[in-house]
Design a protein around this motif. Sequence first.
Motif, PDB file in Angstrom:
ATOM      1  N   LEU A 273       0.809  -1.212   0.000  1.00  0.00           N
ATOM      2  CA  LEU A 273       0.000   0.000   0.000  1.00  0.00           C
ATOM      3  C   LEU A 273       0.844   1.266   0.000  1.00  0.00           C
ATOM      4  CD1 LEU A 273      -2.812  -1.103   2.474  1.00  0.00           C
ATOM      5  CD2 LEU A 273      -2.660  -1.412  -0.008  1.00  0.00           C
ATOM      6  N   ASP A 274       2.162   1.125   0.127  1.00  0.00           N
ATOM      7  CA  ASP A 274       3.046   2.281   0.057  1.00  0.00           C
ATOM      8  C   ASP A 274       3.356   2.683  -1.382  1.00  0.00           C
ATOM      9  OD1 ASP A 274       4.404  -0.238  -0.098  1.00  0.00           O
ATOM     10  OD2 ASP A 274       6.315   0.842  -0.013  1.00  0.00           O
ATOM     11  N   VAL A 275       2.993   1.845  -2.359  1.00  0.00           N
ATOM     12  CA  VAL A 275       3.292   2.136  -3.761  1.00  0.00           C
ATOM     13  C   VAL A 275       2.573   3.398  -4.226  1.00  0.00           C
ATOM     14  CG1 VAL A 275       2.997   1.307  -6.137  1.00  0.00           C
ATOM     15  CG2 VAL A 275       3.816  -0.248  -4.359  1.00  0.00           C
ATOM     16  N   ALA A 276       1.340   3.589  -3.792  1.00  0.00           N
ATOM     17  CA  ALA A 276       0.553   4.773  -4.157  1.00  0.00           C
ATOM     18  C   ALA A 276      -0.408   5.070  -3.021  1.00  0.00           C
ATOM     19  CB  ALA A 276      -0.211   4.540  -5.461  1.00  0.00           C
ATOM     20  N   PRO A 277      -0.583   6.334  -2.641  1.00  0.00           N
ATOM     21  CA  PRO A 277      -1.479   6.660  -1.536  1.00  0.00           C
ATOM     22  C   PRO A 277      -2.908   6.160  -1.743  1.00  0.00           C
ATOM     23  CG  PRO A 277      -0.162   8.569  -2.170  1.00  0.00           C
ATOM     24  CD  PRO A 277       0.067   7.521  -3.211  1.00  0.00           C
ATOM     25  N   GLU A 278      -3.317   6.061  -3.008  1.00  0.00           N
ATOM     26  CA  GLU A 278      -4.693   5.663  -3.295  1.00  0.00           C
ATOM     27  C   GLU A 278      -4.907   4.151  -3.237  1.00  0.00           C
ATOM     28  OE1 GLU A 278      -3.351   9.364  -4.746  1.00  0.00           O
ATOM     29  OE2 GLU A 278      -2.708   7.381  -5.464  1.00  0.00           O
ATOM     30  N   ALA A 279      -3.818   3.371  -3.131  1.00  0.00           N
ATOM     31  CA  ALA A 279      -3.935   1.911  -3.162  1.00  0.00           C
ATOM     32  C   ALA A 279      -4.785   1.379  -2.017  1.00  0.00           C
ATOM     33  CB  ALA A 279      -2.549   1.272  -3.136  1.00  0.00           C
ATOM     34  N   ALA A 280      -4.630   1.955  -0.834  1.00  0.00           N
ATOM     35  CA  ALA A 280      -5.404   1.488   0.316  1.00  0.00           C
ATOM     36  C   ALA A 280      -6.897   1.710   0.091  1.00  0.00           C
ATOM     37  CB  ALA A 280      -4.943   2.203   1.584  1.00  0.00           C
ATOM     38  N   GLY A 281      -7.245   2.835  -0.494  1.00  0.00           N
ATOM     39  CA  GLY A 281      -8.659   3.102  -0.782  1.00  0.00           C
ATOM     40  C   GLY A 281      -9.222   2.138  -1.806  1.00  0.00           C
ATOM     41  N   LEU A 282      -8.437   1.847  -2.858  1.00  0.00           N
ATOM     42  CA  LEU A 282      -8.911   0.901  -3.867  1.00  0.00           C
ATOM     43  C   LEU A 282      -9.087  -0.482  -3.261  1.00  0.00           C
ATOM     44  CD1 LEU A 282      -9.644   0.040  -6.716  1.00  0.00           C
ATOM     45  CD2 LEU A 282      -7.202  -0.193  -7.220  1.00  0.00           C
ATOM     46  N   LEU A 283      -8.158  -0.900  -2.404  1.00  0.00           N
ATOM     47  CA  LEU A 283      -8.292  -2.204  -1.761  1.00  0.00           C
ATOM     48  C   LEU A 283      -9.556  -2.269  -0.915  1.00  0.00           C
ATOM     49  CD1 LEU A 283      -7.225  -4.996  -1.060  1.00  0.00           C
ATOM     50  CD2 LEU A 283      -5.860  -3.944   0.765  1.00  0.00           C
ATOM     51  N   ALA A 284      -9.814  -1.236  -0.148  1.00  0.00           N
ATOM     52  CA  ALA A 284     -11.007  -1.222   0.701  1.00  0.00           C
ATOM     53  C   ALA A 284     -12.286  -1.297  -0.136  1.00  0.00           C
ATOM     54  CB  ALA A 284     -11.011   0.040   1.567  1.00  0.00           C
ATOM     55  N   ILE A 285     -12.343  -0.520  -1.208  1.00  0.00           N
ATOM     56  CA  ILE A 285     -13.520  -0.529  -2.071  1.00  0.00           C
ATOM     57  C   ILE A 285     -13.673  -1.892  -2.738  1.00  0.00           C
ATOM     58  CG2 ILE A 285     -14.487   0.425  -4.195  1.00  0.00           C
ATOM     59  CD1 ILE A 285     -13.208   3.115  -3.346  1.00  0.00           C
ATOM     60  N   SER A 286     -12.562  -2.485  -3.191  1.00  0.00           N
ATOM     61  CA  SER A 286     -12.611  -3.776  -3.873  1.00  0.00           C
ATOM     62  C   SER A 286     -13.112  -4.873  -2.943  1.00  0.00           C
ATOM     63  CB  SER A 286     -11.226  -4.137  -4.409  1.00  0.00           C
ATOM     64  OG  SER A 286     -10.757  -3.161  -5.313  1.00  0.00           O
TER      65      SER A 286
ATOM     66  N   ASP B 291     -20.317 -12.799  -9.806  1.00  0.00           N
ATOM     67  CA  ASP B 291     -19.101 -12.174 -10.312  1.00  0.00           C
ATOM     68  C   ASP B 291     -19.359 -11.137 -11.396  1.00  0.00           C
ATOM     69  OD1 ASP B 291     -17.537 -13.743  -8.609  1.00  0.00           O
ATOM     70  OD2 ASP B 291     -17.466 -15.382 -10.053  1.00  0.00           O
ATOM     71  N   HIS B 292     -20.285 -11.401 -12.316  1.00  0.00           N
ATOM     72  CA  HIS B 292     -20.532 -10.460 -13.403  1.00  0.00           C
ATOM     73  C   HIS B 292     -21.224  -9.193 -12.905  1.00  0.00           C
ATOM     74  CE1 HIS B 292     -19.920 -14.257 -15.622  1.00  0.00           C
ATOM     75  NE2 HIS B 292     -19.353 -13.461 -16.509  1.00  0.00           N
ATOM     76  N   VAL B 293     -22.058  -9.328 -11.892  1.00  0.00           N
ATOM     77  CA  VAL B 293     -22.667  -8.138 -11.280  1.00  0.00           C
ATOM     78  C   VAL B 293     -21.577  -7.292 -10.625  1.00  0.00           C
ATOM     79  CG1 VAL B 293     -24.267  -7.317  -9.521  1.00  0.00           C
ATOM     80  CG2 VAL B 293     -24.880  -9.283 -10.944  1.00  0.00           C
ATOM     81  N   GLN B 294     -20.639  -7.967  -9.955  1.00  0.00           N
ATOM     82  CA  GLN B 294     -19.530  -7.246  -9.340  1.00  0.00           C
ATOM     83  C   GLN B 294     -18.667  -6.571 -10.395  1.00  0.00           C
ATOM     84  OE1 GLN B 294     -16.979  -9.572  -6.811  1.00  0.00           O
ATOM     85  NE2 GLN B 294     -15.456  -7.951  -6.694  1.00  0.00           N
ATOM     86  N   LEU B 295     -18.436  -7.245 -11.520  1.00  0.00           N
ATOM     87  CA  LEU B 295     -17.644  -6.649 -12.589  1.00  0.00           C
ATOM     88  C   LEU B 295     -18.289  -5.362 -13.088  1.00  0.00           C
ATOM     89  CD1 LEU B 295     -15.430  -6.537 -14.719  1.00  0.00           C
ATOM     90  CD2 LEU B 295     -16.726  -8.199 -16.079  1.00  0.00           C
ATOM     91  N   GLU B 296     -19.581  -5.396 -13.312  1.00  0.00           N
ATOM     92  CA  GLU B 296     -20.257  -4.191 -13.805  1.00  0.00           C
ATOM     93  C   GLU B 296     -20.188  -3.065 -12.789  1.00  0.00           C
ATOM     94  OE1 GLU B 296     -21.175  -3.763 -16.904  1.00  0.00           O
ATOM     95  OE2 GLU B 296     -20.378  -5.783 -17.186  1.00  0.00           O
ATOM     96  N   ALA B 297     -20.320  -3.397 -11.506  1.00  0.00           N
ATOM     97  CA  ALA B 297     -20.195  -2.360 -10.472  1.00  0.00           C
ATOM     98  C   ALA B 297     -18.773  -1.821 -10.432  1.00  0.00           C
ATOM     99  CB  ALA B 297     -20.591  -2.934  -9.112  1.00  0.00           C
ATOM    100  N   GLY B 298     -17.800  -2.713 -10.598  1.00  0.00           N
ATOM    101  CA  GLY B 298     -16.408  -2.294 -10.566  1.00  0.00           C
ATOM    102  C   GLY B 298     -16.010  -1.420 -11.744  1.00  0.00           C
ATOM    103  N   MET B 299     -16.680  -1.575 -12.880  1.00  0.00           N
ATOM    104  CA  MET B 299     -16.351  -0.748 -14.043  1.00  0.00           C
ATOM    105  C   MET B 299     -16.469   0.736 -13.701  1.00  0.00           C
ATOM    106  SD  MET B 299     -15.505  -2.643 -16.738  1.00  0.00           S
ATOM    107  CE  MET B 299     -15.837  -1.621 -18.182  1.00  0.00           C
TER     108      MET B 299
END
Length: 275
Positions: free
Chosen positions: A211-224, A234-242
């Motif tokens: 998570l030190d690679v980019a400050p936003e990485a921690a936020g993306l991990l939490a959202i993911s 899985d496909h519903v999750q993919l569409e939400a993730g888009m």
Amino acid sequence: MPAPNTITVDKLSRLVALPGSPVVIDVRSDPKEAIPGSLIRNADDVGLRPLLDASAFVVVDARGEGPAAAAAAFLRSEGLAAETLEGGFATWAEAGTPTVSFAHLPPRHADGRTWWVTRSRPKVDRIACPWLIRRFVDPEARFMFAAPAEVSAVARQHQAEPFDVSDDGVFWSHRGERCTFDVMVEAFGLSDHEPLARLAAIVRGADTDRLDVAPEAAGLLAISLGLSRQHSEDHVQLEAGMAIYDALYRWCRDAQGEKHNWSSHQPAKRTEASA
């Protein structure tokens, strides 16, 4: 000033890879590279097979002469907004705008789409990679999810391209400290596109628990992780993730300089001199 029913490279470059932008249809014969997000069509087949659900199109040929104009005229006769790219792909390439390389693109199926398969219950890489493919490489790509032990069998049965799996011989997978998203950005010739390079660092940090690679990485991990808990299909999750990656890409492209706090969006106070 562009001719009627044409669009300039400068204007189109601001629209590609964004949701809701015109669908780019490339009618050149067997192109080796293309404008990001292009549909590849034979000029005679435009309109014969259902296109993506869109109301606006840009048709591209080699130099903006002939085939693109004919295809765009046909689409307009169908009641669709259709333009041609002024100067064609040659002008796009000469301008130094991003192009997608098809050197490593899997063979297309009879339906004209590339087919892909990966492990079920995606988190980061397995959502980011389909986003990259659909926005930059093949807007109609088909994605399948299977249990880890079944990915190879599904790939063989459907001649689908496996990705983000650790099986020997799989091209699209982690390499050293780089995640599969990094590998795809490089293999599709997009490494020099700065917004994607910024996004790749965020994805890499979130996907590899660095998570030190980019400050936003921690936020993306939490959202993911939240998306994975929220959606069981899985496909519903993919569409939400888009939508998540659309927003992150737009931030990487032109919103990094914008600040947001209690005072940044308050109306300017009027002074006595301006009263």
